[in-house]
Design an enzyme around this catalytic site. Sequence first.
Site, PDB file in Angstrom:
ATOM      1  N   CYS A 142       0.903  -1.145  -0.072  1.00  0.00           N
ATOM      2  CA  CYS A 142      -0.131  -0.066  -0.057  1.00  0.00           C
ATOM      3  C   CYS A 142       0.674   1.250  -0.059  1.00  0.00           C
ATOM      4  O   CYS A 142       1.339   1.786   0.855  1.00  0.00           O
ATOM      5  CB  CYS A 142      -0.912  -0.068   1.150  1.00  0.00           C
ATOM      6  SG  CYS A 142      -1.957   1.537   1.206  1.00  0.00           S
ATOM      7  N   CYS A 145      -0.355   4.256   2.191  1.00  0.00           N
ATOM      8  CA  CYS A 145      -0.242   3.817   3.594  1.00  0.00           C
ATOM      9  C   CYS A 145       1.271   4.232   3.815  1.00  0.00           C
ATOM     10  O   CYS A 145       1.817   4.715   4.936  1.00  0.00           O
ATOM     11  CB  CYS A 145      -0.496   2.642   4.159  1.00  0.00           C
ATOM     12  SG  CYS A 145      -2.040   1.994   3.263  1.00  0.00           S
ATOM     13  N   ASP A 146       2.323   3.647   3.155  1.00  0.00           N
ATOM     14  CA  ASP A 146       3.623   3.687   3.650  1.00  0.00           C
ATOM     15  C   ASP A 146       4.282   4.575   2.750  1.00  0.00           C
ATOM     16  O   ASP A 146       5.656   4.499   3.014  1.00  0.00           O
ATOM     17  CB  ASP A 146       4.080   2.077   3.331  1.00  0.00           C
ATOM     18  CG  ASP A 146       3.396   1.289   4.477  1.00  0.00           C
ATOM     19  OD1 ASP A 146       2.881   1.695   5.501  1.00  0.00           O
ATOM     20  OD2 ASP A 146       3.130   0.076   4.123  1.00  0.00           O
TER      21      ASP A 146
END
Length: 317
Positions: A142, A145-146
């Site tokens: 992701c 997200c990261d």
Amino acid sequence: MTDHAADANQHEHVIIIGAGAAGLTAGIYTARANLSPVIIAGLQPGGQMTITTDVENYPGFAQVIQGPWLMTEMQAQAENVGARVIYDLVTSLDTSERPFTVTFDSGKVMTADTIILATGAQARWLGLESEAAFNGRGVSACATCDGFFYKERDVAVIGGGNTAVEEALYLANICRSVTLVHRRDTLRAEQIMQDRLLKKENITVEWNRSVAEVIGDESGVTGLRLASTIGEAEKDIPVHGMFVAIGHDPATKAFSGAVALDDEGYIIAEAGGTRTSVDGVFAAGDCVDKIYRQAVTAAGMGCMAALDAERWLGEQE
Ligand code: NDP
């Protein structure tokens, strides 16, 4: 956590299937609407957030929080306002008549006036040992997200669909360079996305390549060994992050035949809402959403499904 054993043929107003961000939020809202919901937590209570570490994009927390902690809090919040959690696996859903019937792996059967489906999805992985070894230490599924953790660093994205191209474009605004690794010489992504990708100066594409090994040390990922799918020699590329974007599998097998699913197995819901093809059955989160896939969007959809279910129940009386 309390495990309320599912009584045979127990009848409920609302059964929420899934205990990730969508299901738990639906639980909070339906509990506070006095509907005494039951949330079914399957094999991975807490959902995808429980396999995440640092979370800094869930609003309301100024400092970085941990995914599993957030989900434990969310479940405790749902239980504190009256939701009951059952740890069992749903094997089938019968929507052919009301009340709807839910059958469990344990053999138990429950009925409900309304159902909220929130079983989520799982990212597909390449299946390499080295990929699993560096999961969370340079390997992610992701970018939203990261990606920020790789600011000004070099990363690779694996895949050739819309997700891979979108993730590569997103990362190109954060990272120093992005290498898209695709196993063929044409992308599956929409043309407009491809045009944007190929115009971006800090994105390069490794065509006809697959990942043979994730290379790294105690600091995390340091590179990828790329195999050729057309018989050329292997090559190593130096990167600090690998984002796998080869698709997701929605956890909807148990609902096949019960609600309409699309070709990829996602539940089909009305545009901008949570109603499924069956009156009285609602869906929220990653089992229905293949575009946004965020904890906060799943939670938002869980809230919408709860409000829709509450209104629908009101209309039936
Ligand atoms: P897709 O199934 O569309 O694409 C998966 C990609 O990964 C393909 O290019 C495939 O290669 C590659 N792949 C699959 N398995 C492997 C493997 N083992 N090793 C290497 N490569 C592999 O998945 P997406 O997640 O991209 O998209 C899913 C759906 O969501 C699609 O319908 C897409 O259009 C939609 N979507 C829409 C968005 C939007 O509208 N903004 C954003 C994101 C997704 P190959 O091409 O060779 O099969």
